[in-house]
Design a protein around this motif. Structure first.
Motif, PDB file in Angstrom:
ATOM      1  N   PRO A 295       0.831  -1.210   0.000  1.00 51.38           N
ATOM      2  CA  PRO A 295       0.000   0.000   0.000  1.00 51.38           C
ATOM      3  C   PRO A 295       0.865   1.260   0.000  1.00 51.38           C
ATOM      4  N   GLY A 296       0.509   2.182  -0.868  1.00 50.12           N
ATOM      5  CA  GLY A 296       1.265   3.423  -0.957  1.00 50.12           C
ATOM      6  C   GLY A 296       2.418   3.384  -1.928  1.00 50.12           C
ATOM      7  N   VAL A 297       2.664   2.248  -2.540  1.00 50.24           N
ATOM      8  CA  VAL A 297       3.748   2.125  -3.521  1.00 50.24           C
ATOM      9  C   VAL A 297       3.146   1.808  -4.883  1.00 50.24           C
ATOM     10  N   TRP A 298       3.505   2.615  -5.857  1.00 53.21           N
ATOM     11  CA  TRP A 298       3.027   2.468  -7.233  1.00 53.21           C
ATOM     12  C   TRP A 298       4.228   2.175  -8.131  1.00 53.21           C
ATOM     13  N   ALA A 299       3.995   1.590  -9.291  1.00 52.09           N
ATOM     14  CA  ALA A 299       5.098   1.315 -10.228  1.00 52.09           C
ATOM     15  C   ALA A 299       4.611   1.502 -11.651  1.00 52.09           C
ATOM     16  N   LEU A 300       5.505   1.943 -12.518  1.00 50.26           N
ATOM     17  CA  LEU A 300       5.141   2.183 -13.922  1.00 50.26           C
ATOM     18  C   LEU A 300       6.363   2.016 -14.812  1.00 50.26           C
ATOM     19  N   GLY A 301       6.099   1.944 -16.114  1.00 50.63           N
ATOM     20  CA  GLY A 301       7.174   1.862 -17.098  1.00 50.63           C
ATOM     21  C   GLY A 301       7.781   0.478 -17.219  1.00 50.63           C
ATOM     22  N   ASP A 302       9.014   0.435 -17.724  1.00 48.74           N
ATOM     23  CA  ASP A 302       9.670  -0.833 -18.033  1.00 48.74           C
ATOM     24  C   ASP A 302       9.816  -1.748 -16.824  1.00 48.74           C
ATOM     25  N   VAL A 303       9.917  -1.190 -15.642  1.00 46.26           N
ATOM     26  CA  VAL A 303      10.099  -2.030 -14.454  1.00 46.26           C
ATOM     27  C   VAL A 303       8.810  -2.757 -14.089  1.00 46.26           C
ATOM     28  N   ALA A 304       7.682  -2.294 -14.656  1.00 49.07           N
ATOM     29  CA  ALA A 304       6.396  -2.854 -14.259  1.00 49.07           C
ATOM     30  C   ALA A 304       5.627  -3.514 -15.395  1.00 49.07           C
ATOM     31  N   ASN A 305       6.058  -3.355 -16.633  1.00 46.93           N
ATOM     32  CA  ASN A 305       5.312  -3.995 -17.727  1.00 46.93           C
ATOM     33  C   ASN A 305       6.255  -4.482 -18.810  1.00 46.93           C
ATOM     34  N   HIS A 306       5.701  -5.197 -19.769  1.00 47.49           N
ATOM     35  CA  HIS A 306       6.505  -5.844 -20.802  1.00 47.49           C
ATOM     36  C   HIS A 306       6.529  -5.062 -22.108  1.00 47.49           C
ATOM     37  N   PHE A 307       5.876  -3.905 -22.139  1.00 51.16           N
ATOM     38  CA  PHE A 307       5.787  -3.169 -23.398  1.00 51.16           C
ATOM     39  C   PHE A 307       7.120  -2.557 -23.809  1.00 51.16           C
ATOM     40  N   GLN A 308       7.851  -2.010 -22.831  1.00 53.75           N
ATOM     41  CA  GLN A 308       9.108  -1.312 -23.113  1.00 53.75           C
ATOM     42  C   GLN A 308       8.892  -0.218 -24.151  1.00 53.75           C
TER      43      GLN A 308
END
Length: 451
Positions: A295-308
């Protein structure tokens, strides 16, 4: 421990998150590298600046088909390189100073979680109510015998070399390999591509992949169904042993470029100590709103998805910004369409289902393929190899996927992306929209009309 309202890890799309709406909060950014992340410093932006130059070189050399006699002088590589990085490199200091001048604390050492929402940075620990993790990815370095004993490059380093090599072995056959093979091939390097699969750009639609492989094989030496088994020094260069269907061979070159994919930087984050769940590929697991397991931690971009894909990370950054500021009104990404382009030669753009995916998943589809050569502008280009391919649902007539190989592909595909995003039928965008004559967009129009 110093406490913040918000801490952002990473200054690619993570840096875009902070705007005037956060001015009332105590905020910090953690960035051990350069502001701008991969895209600005060693990815899409500098590489496309090189690609544009390579396109100009290739255009001059191909002008004879239009009746224009043109020659290309030896490429002033250092002038090209310096033009690129003299524009990019100063942006780090200006961005860092901008944040500090506007009340954001900037940490320039790597941060690792030592407990949920507790970050160790050098000798200091900080905590925050909210963390946004956007630490990106880096090139994969494969486990090849001898690789650690020879000089080699990845996409992180190859754009800053001092001279154009006479020859280059490129390990890999994906997006990055295709783009750099185009760049260095245009600048005069003899390129050998070693690809494990039967075609280059295997993630693309089979028809596009096959056409690109055919055209790339006319420009470069392409070894398919091949694997590098060892690497060793060869004077000032490298000797690469390659296992091919017809036996082993040794390829000698001045430079080795490794382009076999990218991996998320979650392993540098202390994810386990921070309570962050990772998937089997090392990406931080998030829900559809980009909340992590903490809780309280969000993630985005290459570290969180496979799209790159930078445009996906930017969209995620805008979404996370809203969700952090408005936790009572959490949103998810409305647009599930993830288009991409490969800025090689010829250019390639794609969105949605490929034909092989549709077959594999048992999805019914209609397909239409239209050559550039069937349009007036295609005639002007003397183009004989480019095409537009569109797949549609035979029942509701919506577009399932679109794939283009040829000049301006990344631009031509945009109306098809919009149609998919907005749920417009193939019939409607074929018949209710005027397409300028004799622009290349007529190839898109004709493919849609054929559906």
């Amino acid at each position: 421990m110093r406490h913040y309202d918000l801490v952002v890890l990473g200054t690619g799309s993570g840096n875009m998150l902070l705007n005037e709406e956060f001015a009332h909060l105590r905020t910090a950014i953690v960035e051990p590298g350069r502001f701008g992340g991969t895209c600005l410093n060693r990815g899409c932006i500098p590489s496309k600046m090189f690609v544009v130059t390579a396109d100009a070189v290739e255009g001059a050399r191909a002008a004879a088909r239009l009746g224009v006699k043109a020659t290309v002088e030896p490429i002033a590589w250092k002038a090209v390189r310096d033009r690129v990085f003299h524009r990019i490199d100063p942006l780090h200091d200006s961005a860092l100073n901008y944040r500090r001048e506007n009340g954001v604390d900037v940490y320039t050492e790597e941060g690792r979680f030592v407990a949920p929402r507790v970050l160790q940075i050098g000798t200091e620990r900080i905590t925050a109510d909210t963390f946004v993790v956007a630490v990106g990815s880096r090139p994969v370095v494969p486990d090849i015998p001898g690789l650690d004993t020879v000089p080699y490059h990845t996409s992180d380093t190859v754009m800053r070399i001092d001279d154009v090599p006479a020859s280059m072995v490129v390990i890999g056959g994906g997006f990055i390999a295709a783009e750099f093979s185009h760049v260095f091939g245009a600048f005069g390097t003899h390129v050998t591509i070693v690809q494990r699969g039967p075609r280059l750009l295997m993630a693309e639609d089979e028809q596009v992949s096959a056409r690109f492989t055919e055209l790339a094989s006319q420009r470069h030496r392409v070894l398919l169904d091949a694997a590098v088994t060892s690497v060793e020094r060869d004077g000032d260069g490298v000797a690469v042993t390659v296992s091919c269907p017809d036996g082993d061979r040794v390829v000698r070159a001045a430079t080795l470029l490794v382009c076999v994919g990218r991996q998320p930087n979650s392993d540098r984050l202390g994810a386990a100590a921070g309570g962050l769940e990772l998937d089997e590929h090392g990406h931080i697991v998030t829900d559809s709103a980009y909340r992590t397991s903490v809780p309280g931690v969000w993630a985005l971009g290459d570290v969180a998805n496979h799209f790159q894909l930078k445009h996906m990370a930017n969209a995620e950054s805008r979404l996370v910004r809203h969700n952090v500021l408005h936790p009572e009104d959490v949103r998810t990404l409305a647009n599930k369409v993830a288009p991409h382009a490969v800025f090689t030669s010829p250019q390639i753009a794609s969105v949605g289902l490929t034909e092989q995916e549709a077959r594999r998943r048992g999805i019914e589809y209609l397909v239409s393929v239209r050559d550039y050569a069937q349009t007036a502008y295609g005639w002007a280009l003397e183009d004989t190899t480019s095409f537009v391919k569109v797949l549609a649902n035979p029942l509701d007539r919506t577009i399932l996927g679109a794939h283009i190989i040829g000049p301006q592909a990344a631009t031509l595909i945009q109306p098809l992306i919009q149609a998919m995003t907005l749920g417009l039928t193939a019939d409607r965008i074929a018949e209710d929209v005027l397409y300028i004559h004799p622009a290349l967009t007529e190839a898109v129009e004709q493919a849609l009309l054929a559906l």
